[in-house]
Write an enzyme that holds these catalytic residues in place. Structure first.
Site, short mmCIF file in Angstrom:
data_model
loop_
_atom_site.label_atom_id
_atom_site.label_comp_id
_atom_site.label_asym_id
_atom_site.label_seq_id
_atom_site.Cartn_x
_atom_site.Cartn_y
_atom_site.Cartn_z
N ARG A 13 15.29 -6.32 -51.89
CA ARG A 13 16.38 -6.71 -51.00
C ARG A 13 17.45 -7.42 -51.81
O ARG A 13 17.22 -7.80 -52.95
CB ARG A 13 15.87 -7.64 -49.90
CG ARG A 13 14.94 -7.00 -48.89
CD ARG A 13 14.37 -8.06 -47.97
NE ARG A 13 15.41 -8.87 -47.36
CZ ARG A 13 15.26 -10.12 -46.94
NH1 ARG A 13 14.09 -10.73 -47.09
NH2 ARG A 13 16.27 -10.77 -46.39
N ASP A 80 6.08 -10.87 -44.98
CA ASP A 80 6.94 -9.94 -44.24
C ASP A 80 6.33 -8.55 -44.12
O ASP A 80 6.83 -7.72 -43.36
CB ASP A 80 8.30 -9.80 -44.93
CG ASP A 80 9.13 -11.06 -44.84
OD1 ASP A 80 8.93 -11.84 -43.89
OD2 ASP A 80 9.99 -11.26 -45.71
N THR A 123 13.97 -24.00 -36.56
CA THR A 123 12.86 -23.25 -37.13
C THR A 123 12.92 -21.81 -36.64
O THR A 123 13.34 -21.57 -35.51
CB THR A 123 11.50 -23.87 -36.78
OG1 THR A 123 10.45 -23.01 -37.22
CG2 THR A 123 11.37 -24.09 -35.29
N ASN A 147 18.67 -16.13 -44.09
CA ASN A 147 17.94 -16.41 -45.32
C ASN A 147 17.94 -17.91 -45.61
O ASN A 147 18.57 -18.70 -44.88
CB ASN A 147 18.51 -15.60 -46.49
CG ASN A 147 19.99 -15.88 -46.73
OD1 ASN A 147 20.44 -17.02 -46.67
ND2 ASN A 147 20.75 -14.84 -47.02
N VAL A 148 17.26 -18.31 -46.66
CA VAL A 148 17.09 -19.74 -46.94
C VAL A 148 18.43 -20.42 -47.14
O VAL A 148 18.69 -21.52 -46.62
CB VAL A 148 16.18 -19.95 -48.16
CG1 VAL A 148 16.10 -21.43 -48.52
CG2 VAL A 148 14.78 -19.41 -47.89
N THR A 150 21.34 -19.60 -45.96
CA THR A 150 22.02 -19.70 -44.67
C THR A 150 21.45 -20.84 -43.84
O THR A 150 22.20 -21.61 -43.22
CB THR A 150 21.88 -18.37 -43.90
OG1 THR A 150 22.51 -17.33 -44.64
CG2 THR A 150 22.52 -18.48 -42.51
#
Length: 306
Positions: A13, A80, A123, A147-148, A150
């Site tokens: 990705r 995932d 969360t 994502n982290v 963001t």
């Protein structure tokens, strides 16, 4: 081992975390095979485009590219990866696991204990939310996706007083700071496979398998095999409140599993148990623990809630 004629095409990705994980695979390959040519291939996925309504949204396009021969291997966050096998593909290696714990990230110097009642905690999973609410029902839990980077940005912009993300992601992105506080495994049980990186290849591709095999970390492999068998036995996916964590010490494996109500322990709807046995029986242990919770009524509750 003979030199490869063309680069080994490694699919990933395009997120910062995915690229960091892929770089760790590349470095591990180069450490063992300095002359091995590799090429990183970024594959845009439906998960990156914001589609979170399907299981495995982050991996489907990587798997399609792998089956089509556009890449030689795919790098995944194991948590995932759906537990149902994809015909024609196999997990060829699981790298040594990073810190599997969950982490609280706060602003204004707060800690988990000092967050004021009503503080907004972001969360992205029912599993995290349910366990956190069981610990502190006085806080306000809000959805958080992306994502982290963001998620951290949304914290900094003031949308939340705190967020909860995986420690492994923070470590791999070098985003550890003073506002990071890890939860213990006993406080918040992680997702099955959390912190582990999986390398997927085409089934029967012996050449690629020979390059990838040395990257496999057996203790991590046994642990995540047990966790995923537990999840599979319950028919769960990443959107259900199911957690599991296994540890391997010597030739023994201990697995703890949890199914918890979205509103947490105050409703009394939680099923938690553990099992121990030979590491080589990892899959059977995961299946057995899932069946044990199923017998206690966990699945009937999930079906009723769903």
């Amino acid at each position: 081992m003979s030199r490869r004629a063309r680069p080994l095409r490694i699919g990933t990705r395009g997120s910062a975390l995915a690229l960091a994980q892929t770089e760790s695979v590349i470095q591990a390959l180069r450490a063992r095979f300095p002359d091995l040519p590799v090429e990183r291939v970024v594959v845009r996925t439906s998960g990156d485009l914001g589609r979170r309504d399907v299981r495995g949204a982050f991996v489907k396009e990587l798997q399609r590219a792998l089956l089509a021969g556009e890449i030689d291997l795919a790098v995944h966050s194991l948590k995932d990866l759906p537990t149902d096998p994809v015909p024609g593909l196999q997990i060829a290696a699981v790298l040594e696991r990073a810190d599997p714990r969950e982490a609280l990230v706060t602003r204004s110097g707060w800690t988990w204990d000092t967050l004021p009642p009503g503080a907004r905690v972001g969360t992205g999973s029912p599993r995290r939310t349910a366990q956190l609410r069981a610990l502190r029902p006085d806080l306000t839990y809000l959805p958080l996706v992306g994502n982290v980077d963001t998620r951290l940005r949304r914290l900094e912009e003031g949308g939340y007083e705190a967020i909860v993300v995986a420690m492994a992601g923070l470590l791999r992105l070098n985003r550890m700071g003073e506002g990071v506080q890890p939860f213990s495994i006993s406080e918040v049980l992680p997702a099955p496979g959390q912190g582990a990186i999986a390398v997927e290849i085409r089934e029967g591709d012996r050449a690629v398998a020979s390059w990838v095999a040395p990257l496999h970390h057996p203790p991590t492999g046994w642990a995540v095999l047990a966790e995923r068998a537990f999840l599979r036995s319950l028919g769960g996916g990443c959107r259900l409140p199911i957690a599991a964590y296994a540890e391997v010490q010597g030739d023994r494996l201990t697995l703890e599993g949890l199914v918890i109500a979205p509103l947490g322990f105050p409703l009394g709807r939680a099923f938690r148990d553990r099992i121990e046995g030979p590491a080589t029986a990892a899959e059977a242990l995961g299946q057995a623990l899932g069946e044990r919770l199923r017998a206690q009524g966990a699945i009937r509750w999930l079906e009723a809630e769903g």
